[in-house]
Design a protein around this motif. Structure first.
Motif, short mmCIF file in Angstrom:
data_model
loop_
_atom_site.label_atom_id
_atom_site.label_comp_id
_atom_site.label_asym_id
_atom_site.label_seq_id
_atom_site.Cartn_x
_atom_site.Cartn_y
_atom_site.Cartn_z
N MET A 1 -13.02 -104.39 -4.52
CA MET A 1 -13.33 -105.81 -4.71
C MET A 1 -14.02 -106.05 -6.05
O MET A 1 -13.68 -106.97 -6.80
N LEU A 2 -14.98 -105.18 -6.38
CA LEU A 2 -15.78 -105.41 -7.59
C LEU A 2 -15.07 -104.96 -8.86
O LEU A 2 -15.10 -105.67 -9.88
N VAL A 3 -14.40 -103.81 -8.82
CA VAL A 3 -13.73 -103.32 -10.03
C VAL A 3 -12.60 -104.27 -10.44
O VAL A 3 -12.46 -104.62 -11.61
N TRP B 1 -5.94 -110.62 -10.46
CA TRP B 1 -7.06 -109.71 -10.15
C TRP B 1 -7.98 -110.32 -9.11
O TRP B 1 -8.52 -109.63 -8.24
N GLY B 2 -8.15 -111.63 -9.17
CA GLY B 2 -8.96 -112.32 -8.18
C GLY B 2 -8.35 -112.22 -6.78
O GLY B 2 -9.06 -112.06 -5.79
N VAL B 3 -7.00 -112.26 -6.73
CA VAL B 3 -6.32 -112.16 -5.43
C VAL B 3 -6.48 -110.76 -4.83
O VAL B 3 -6.77 -110.60 -3.64
N ALA C 1 -9.51 -107.27 -0.75
CA ALA C 1 -10.51 -106.27 -0.38
C ALA C 1 -11.69 -106.94 0.33
O ALA C 1 -12.23 -106.43 1.31
N TYR C 2 -12.04 -108.14 -0.17
CA TYR C 2 -13.12 -108.90 0.46
C TYR C 2 -12.78 -109.24 1.91
O TYR C 2 -13.58 -109.07 2.82
N PHE C 3 -11.54 -109.71 2.13
CA PHE C 3 -11.16 -110.08 3.49
C PHE C 3 -11.10 -108.87 4.42
O PHE C 3 -11.33 -108.98 5.63
N ILE D 1 -19.33 -117.46 -1.83
CA ILE D 1 -19.78 -118.24 -2.98
C ILE D 1 -19.31 -117.57 -4.28
O ILE D 1 -19.03 -118.24 -5.26
N TYR D 2 -19.21 -116.23 -4.26
CA TYR D 2 -18.86 -115.51 -5.49
C TYR D 2 -17.46 -115.86 -6.03
O TYR D 2 -17.33 -116.17 -7.21
N PRO D 3 -16.42 -115.81 -5.17
CA PRO D 3 -15.11 -116.22 -5.70
C PRO D 3 -15.11 -117.64 -6.27
O PRO D 3 -14.37 -117.93 -7.20
N LEU D 4 -16.00 -118.49 -5.73
CA LEU D 4 -16.15 -119.84 -6.27
C LEU D 4 -16.61 -119.79 -7.73
O LEU D 4 -16.10 -120.50 -8.59
N VAL E 1 -23.89 -120.20 -10.28
CA VAL E 1 -23.37 -119.93 -8.93
C VAL E 1 -23.67 -118.49 -8.51
O VAL E 1 -24.14 -118.24 -7.39
N TYR E 2 -23.44 -117.53 -9.40
CA TYR E 2 -23.72 -116.13 -9.07
C TYR E 2 -25.22 -115.91 -8.81
O TYR E 2 -25.59 -115.17 -7.90
N ASN E 3 -26.07 -116.53 -9.61
CA ASN E 3 -27.52 -116.34 -9.44
C ASN E 3 -28.00 -116.88 -8.10
O ASN E 3 -28.81 -116.24 -7.42
N ALA F 1 -26.12 -117.32 -5.43
CA ALA F 1 -25.53 -116.48 -4.39
C ALA F 1 -26.30 -115.17 -4.22
O ALA F 1 -26.56 -114.73 -3.10
N ASP F 2 -26.69 -114.56 -5.32
CA ASP F 2 -27.44 -113.29 -5.25
C ASP F 2 -28.75 -113.46 -4.51
O ASP F 2 -29.13 -112.63 -3.68
N ALA F 3 -29.47 -114.54 -4.81
CA ALA F 3 -30.77 -114.76 -4.15
C ALA F 3 -30.57 -114.93 -2.65
O ALA F 3 -31.25 -114.30 -1.84
N ASN G 1 -27.98 -113.96 -0.78
CA ASN G 1 -27.40 -112.80 -0.09
C ASN G 1 -28.30 -111.58 -0.08
O ASN G 1 -28.43 -110.91 0.93
N LYS G 2 -28.91 -111.27 -1.20
CA LYS G 2 -29.71 -110.04 -1.23
C LYS G 2 -31.01 -110.19 -0.44
O LYS G 2 -31.36 -109.33 0.35
N ILE G 3 -31.70 -111.30 -0.64
CA ILE G 3 -32.97 -111.49 0.06
C ILE G 3 -32.71 -111.83 1.53
O ILE G 3 -33.36 -111.29 2.43
C1 LIG Z 1 -25.67 -108.73 -4.28
C2 LIG Z 1 -24.38 -108.97 -4.69
C3 LIG Z 1 -23.33 -109.33 -3.87
C4 LIG Z 1 -23.47 -109.50 -2.39
C5 LIG Z 1 -22.08 -109.54 -4.53
C6 LIG Z 1 -20.94 -109.86 -3.91
C7 LIG Z 1 -19.78 -110.12 -4.66
C8 LIG Z 1 -18.58 -110.56 -4.16
C9 LIG Z 1 -18.36 -110.77 -2.70
C10 LIG Z 1 -17.52 -110.82 -5.12
C11 LIG Z 1 -16.28 -111.18 -4.79
C12 LIG Z 1 -15.17 -111.52 -5.69
C13 LIG Z 1 -14.01 -111.98 -5.07
C14 LIG Z 1 -13.85 -112.00 -3.57
C15 LIG Z 1 -12.83 -112.48 -5.84
C16 LIG Z 1 -13.13 -112.77 -7.27
C17 LIG Z 1 -13.92 -111.68 -7.90
C18 LIG Z 1 -15.27 -111.43 -7.21
C19 LIG Z 1 -15.69 -110.04 -7.65
C20 LIG Z 1 -16.27 -112.47 -7.75
#
Ligand SMILES: *C/C=C(C)/C=C/C=C(C)/C=C/C1=C(C)CCCC1(C)C
Length: 238
Positions: free
Chosen positions: A116-118, A134-136, A141-143, A182-185, A214-216, A218-220, A222-224
């Protein structure tokens, strides 16, 4: 010496700053609580602390990098995720272990998270032109992870591990389904492929700013949040 100041409308720098503080505070909390944590939950709470601590160090760096350059610290973002997301998989393994979780399950979760991450990294960096494909792949992998924690081995094992473990696993599964979505968003907002070709933000610089915010956020969450679910499990009767 150059003084870098966060402009009051700079939400990217602001969320990097507050993210650093939140991850640091959470780490101190989890580490200091270890002493009063029942032995059987100690490793799980320690891993919660490691996740936020690794993020705190990366956020400290990303905060400075973003403030100095105005750019998105994509590389360090993914280094952080590559370390912390597999550790979240370890959490699922640890709490279902007493119900018989095998190491094979741990490797399945870790392998899926790495795919998912690579692939996400490829779409954001070297193969930006084909970010949709690549997003698909990353999404598939996410699903798979969503499937494992909602219907697959993780959820089945959790059912037999006691009421509290079952409940905590369900909450963590919600984190994976909603919090991680939130990350795919962010990816859709920030990459040139957009949503299957539909560009939501035309301006490239603005798009990458939205992605960081959005990533910042989401990280707060999900991680906390993940760590707190594990912490409250460690204080339950199971
Ligand atoms: C602490 C960090 C976390 C929980 C990060 C999670 C990241 C994802 C679930 C990323 C998912 C992605 C997709 C499902 C598609 C597009 C590419 C990504 C890597 C943003």
């Amino acid at each position: 010496m150059e003084h870098l100041k966060i402009a009051s409308d700079n939400y990217v720098a602001f969320t990097f700053f507050i993210g650093t503080m939140a991850m640091m505070a959470a780490s101190v909390f989890f580490f200091f609580e270890l002493n009063s944590t029942p032995t059987k939950w100690r490793t799980s709470v320690l891993v919660s602390g490691l996740i936020t601590f690794i993020a705190a160090v990366h956020y400290y760096y990303m905060r400075g990098y973003n403030l100095a350059t105005g750019d998105s610290p994509t590389f360090f973002r993914y280094v952080d995720w590559i370390l912390t997301v597999p550790l979240m998989c370890v959490e699922f393994y640890l709490i279902t272990k007493k119900a018989g979780a095998k190491q094979g399950l741990l490797w399945k979760l870790i392998f899926a998270s790495l795919v998912m991450l690579v692939t996400g990294y490829f779409g954001e960096t070297i193969y930006r032109g084909s970010s949709v494909i690549w997003g698909v792949i990353s999404g598939a992998a996410y699903f798979y992870i969503v499937y494992l924690v909602w219907f697959g081995e993780v959820s089945q094992l959790a059912q037999t591990a006691g009421a509290q473990v079952a409940k905590a696993t369900k909450t963590l599964a919600w984190f994976v389904l909603v919090g991680w979505a939130i990350y795919p968003l962010g990816y859709i907002l920030g990459t040139p492929g957009g949503l299957f070709g539909i560009q939501l933000v035309a301006d490239a610089a603005l798009a990458s700013h939205y992605m960081d915010i959005v990533y910042n956020v989401a990280d707060a969450i999900n991680k906390i949040g993940f760590g707190l679910v594990i912490y409250s499990l460690s204080r339950s009767q199971d």
